[in-house]
Write a protein that holds these residues in place. Structure first.
Motif, PDB file in Angstrom:
ATOM      1  N   ILE A  39       0.828  -1.204   0.000  1.00  0.00           N
ATOM      2  CA  ILE A  39       0.000   0.000   0.000  1.00  0.00           C
ATOM      3  C   ILE A  39       0.866   1.259   0.000  1.00  0.00           C
ATOM      4  N   SER A  40       2.038   1.172   0.566  1.00  0.00           N
ATOM      5  CA  SER A  40       2.926   2.333   0.651  1.00  0.00           C
ATOM      6  C   SER A  40       3.493   2.747  -0.708  1.00  0.00           C
ATOM      7  N   ILE A  41       3.164   2.016  -1.788  1.00  0.00           N
ATOM      8  CA  ILE A  41       3.664   2.381  -3.109  1.00  0.00           C
ATOM      9  C   ILE A  41       3.226   3.800  -3.493  1.00  0.00           C
ATOM     10  N   VAL A  42       2.076   4.232  -2.977  1.00  0.00           N
ATOM     11  CA  VAL A  42       1.570   5.564  -3.336  1.00  0.00           C
ATOM     12  C   VAL A  42       2.419   6.685  -2.743  1.00  0.00           C
ATOM     13  N   GLU A  43       3.262   6.369  -1.780  1.00  0.00           N
ATOM     14  CA  GLU A  43       4.122   7.389  -1.177  1.00  0.00           C
ATOM     15  C   GLU A  43       5.529   7.388  -1.768  1.00  0.00           C
ATOM     16  N   ASP A  44       5.816   6.469  -2.686  1.00  0.00           N
ATOM     17  CA  ASP A  44       7.131   6.435  -3.325  1.00  0.00           C
ATOM     18  C   ASP A  44       7.281   7.600  -4.292  1.00  0.00           C
ATOM     19  N   ILE A  45       8.465   8.187  -4.304  1.00  0.00           N
ATOM     20  CA  ILE A  45       8.731   9.330  -5.177  1.00  0.00           C
ATOM     21  C   ILE A  45       8.580   8.939  -6.649  1.00  0.00           C
ATOM     22  N   GLY A  46       9.083   7.766  -7.014  1.00  0.00           N
ATOM     23  CA  GLY A  46       8.981   7.308  -8.397  1.00  0.00           C
ATOM     24  C   GLY A  46       7.543   7.141  -8.845  1.00  0.00           C
ATOM     25  N   PHE A  47       6.690   6.622  -7.961  1.00  0.00           N
ATOM     26  CA  PHE A  47       5.276   6.455  -8.292  1.00  0.00           C
ATOM     27  C   PHE A  47       4.603   7.808  -8.483  1.00  0.00           C
ATOM     28  N   LYS A  48       4.913   8.747  -7.606  1.00  0.00           N
ATOM     29  CA  LYS A  48       4.329  10.094  -7.718  1.00  0.00           C
ATOM     30  C   LYS A  48       4.767  10.779  -9.007  1.00  0.00           C
ATOM     31  N   GLN A  49       6.044  10.640  -9.371  1.00  0.00           N
ATOM     32  CA  GLN A  49       6.536  11.234 -10.609  1.00  0.00           C
ATOM     33  C   GLN A  49       5.863  10.585 -11.815  1.00  0.00           C
ATOM     34  N   CYS A  66       2.896   9.134 -11.948  1.00  0.00           N
ATOM     35  CA  CYS A  66       1.506   9.590 -12.018  1.00  0.00           C
ATOM     36  C   CYS A  66       1.421  11.014 -12.545  1.00  0.00           C
ATOM     37  N   ASN A  67       2.351  11.863 -12.125  1.00  0.00           N
ATOM     38  CA  ASN A  67       2.339  13.253 -12.575  1.00  0.00           C
ATOM     39  C   ASN A  67       2.614  13.365 -14.069  1.00  0.00           C
ATOM     40  N   VAL A  68       3.520  12.537 -14.579  1.00  0.00           N
ATOM     41  CA  VAL A  68       3.819  12.559 -16.009  1.00  0.00           C
ATOM     42  C   VAL A  68       2.652  11.973 -16.801  1.00  0.00           C
ATOM     43  N   MET A  69       2.082  10.894 -16.313  1.00  0.00           N
ATOM     44  CA  MET A  69       1.009  10.208 -17.029  1.00  0.00           C
ATOM     45  C   MET A  69      -0.284  11.027 -17.017  1.00  0.00           C
ATOM     46  N   GLN A  70      -0.676  11.559 -15.869  1.00  0.00           N
ATOM     47  CA  GLN A  70      -1.904  12.335 -15.756  1.00  0.00           C
ATOM     48  C   GLN A  70      -1.729  13.409 -14.688  1.00  0.00           C
ATOM     49  N   PRO A  71      -1.364  14.629 -15.095  1.00  0.00           N
ATOM     50  CA  PRO A  71      -1.113  15.700 -14.127  1.00  0.00           C
ATOM     51  C   PRO A  71      -2.336  16.061 -13.275  1.00  0.00           C
ATOM     52  N   LEU A  72      -3.532  15.742 -13.728  1.00  0.00           N
ATOM     53  CA  LEU A  72      -4.735  16.063 -12.963  1.00  0.00           C
ATOM     54  C   LEU A  72      -4.948  15.127 -11.774  1.00  0.00           C
ATOM     55  N   PHE A  73      -4.285  13.963 -11.785  1.00  0.00           N
ATOM     56  CA  PHE A  73      -4.473  12.994 -10.706  1.00  0.00           C
ATOM     57  C   PHE A  73      -3.731  13.447  -9.460  1.00  0.00           C
ATOM     58  N   LYS A  74      -4.457  13.576  -8.386  1.00  0.00           N
ATOM     59  CA  LYS A  74      -3.872  13.920  -7.098  1.00  0.00           C
ATOM     60  C   LYS A  74      -3.586  12.613  -6.360  1.00  0.00           C
ATOM     61  N   VAL A  75      -2.296  12.307  -6.187  1.00  0.00           N
ATOM     62  CA  VAL A  75      -1.907  11.053  -5.529  1.00  0.00           C
ATOM     63  C   VAL A  75      -2.416  11.090  -4.093  1.00  0.00           C
ATOM     64  N   ILE A  76      -3.052  10.005  -3.690  1.00  0.00           N
ATOM     65  CA  ILE A  76      -3.664   9.946  -2.366  1.00  0.00           C
ATOM     66  C   ILE A  76      -2.726   9.270  -1.373  1.00  0.00           C
ATOM     67  N   SER A  77      -3.039   9.394  -0.102  1.00  0.00           N
ATOM     68  CA  SER A  77      -2.204   8.807   0.943  1.00  0.00           C
ATOM     69  C   SER A  77      -2.463   7.310   1.046  1.00  0.00           C
ATOM     70  N   ARG A  78      -1.559   6.640   1.751  1.00  0.00           N
ATOM     71  CA  ARG A  78      -1.739   5.188   1.905  1.00  0.00           C
ATOM     72  C   ARG A  78      -2.955   4.871   2.760  1.00  0.00           C
ATOM     73  N   ASN A  79      -3.322   5.762   3.682  1.00  0.00           N
ATOM     74  CA  ASN A  79      -4.524   5.537   4.484  1.00  0.00           C
ATOM     75  C   ASN A  79      -5.785   5.617   3.619  1.00  0.00           C
ATOM     76  N   ALA A  80      -5.788   6.516   2.645  1.00  0.00           N
ATOM     77  CA  ALA A  80      -6.928   6.616   1.727  1.00  0.00           C
ATOM     78  C   ALA A  80      -7.021   5.370   0.856  1.00  0.00           C
ATOM     79  N   VAL A  81      -5.873   4.872   0.387  1.00  0.00           N
ATOM     80  CA  VAL A  81      -5.860   3.643  -0.412  1.00  0.00           C
ATOM     81  C   VAL A  81      -6.342   2.465   0.435  1.00  0.00           C
ATOM     82  N   LYS A  82      -5.905   2.432   1.681  1.00  0.00           N
ATOM     83  CA  LYS A  82      -6.315   1.359   2.588  1.00  0.00           C
ATOM     84  C   LYS A  82      -7.834   1.369   2.769  1.00  0.00           C
ATOM     85  N   SER A  83      -8.418   2.544   2.956  1.00  0.00           N
ATOM     86  CA  SER A  83      -9.870   2.613   3.118  1.00  0.00           C
ATOM     87  C   SER A  83     -10.593   2.228   1.825  1.00  0.00           C
ATOM     88  N   ASP A  84     -10.022   2.585   0.667  1.00  0.00           N
ATOM     89  CA  ASP A  84     -10.613   2.179  -0.611  1.00  0.00           C
ATOM     90  C   ASP A  84     -10.583   0.658  -0.764  1.00  0.00           C
TER      91      ASP A  84
END
Length: 107
Positions: A68-78, A80-98
């Motif tokens: 679940i912590s993959i969403v906090e990795d710098i590489g993952f955030k970069q 996501c930003n390159v692929m879709q700048p409109l996507f706001k990367v969420i926290s691992r707690n939000a992913v966990k609840s999803d």
């Protein structure tokens, strides 16, 4: 003269061209569907939906057993930003609840 018979200038951006339907001059996004042969079959408008992407991200983490912590990795955030700048990367707690919501819905 530019496309559709309108002049291309700063004046054009503020003018009212009869072929223009919106005042928003940002580039449009297109959604394409590939056919079986790999050629583009359908082209249509694409609208970004944060909730759909969140659900898809949670399903990807479940399917591939990613941490679940993959969403906090710098590489993952970069990525996501390159692929879709409109996507706001969420926290691992939000992913966990999803993920827990998906589990409850399918149970």
């Amino acid at each position: 003269m530019g496309p559709l018979g309108c002049t291309l200038s700063k004046k054009y951006q503020n003018s009212t061209c009869k072929y223009r339907r919106t005042r928003d001059i940002r580039q449009s996004f297109f959604k394409t569907s590939a056919s079986v042969t790999g050629e583009t079959a359908v082209v249509g408008n694409y609208s970004f939906d944060q909730e759909t992407v969140r659900l898809s991200l949670a399903k990807m983490i479940i399917l591939h057993k990613y941490p679940i912590s993959i969403v906090e990795d710098i590489g993952f955030k970069q990525f996501c930003n390159v692929m879709q700048p409109l996507f706001k990367v969420i926290s691992r707690n939000a992913v966990k609840s999803d993920i827990l919501k998906i589990y409850d819905d399918e149970r």
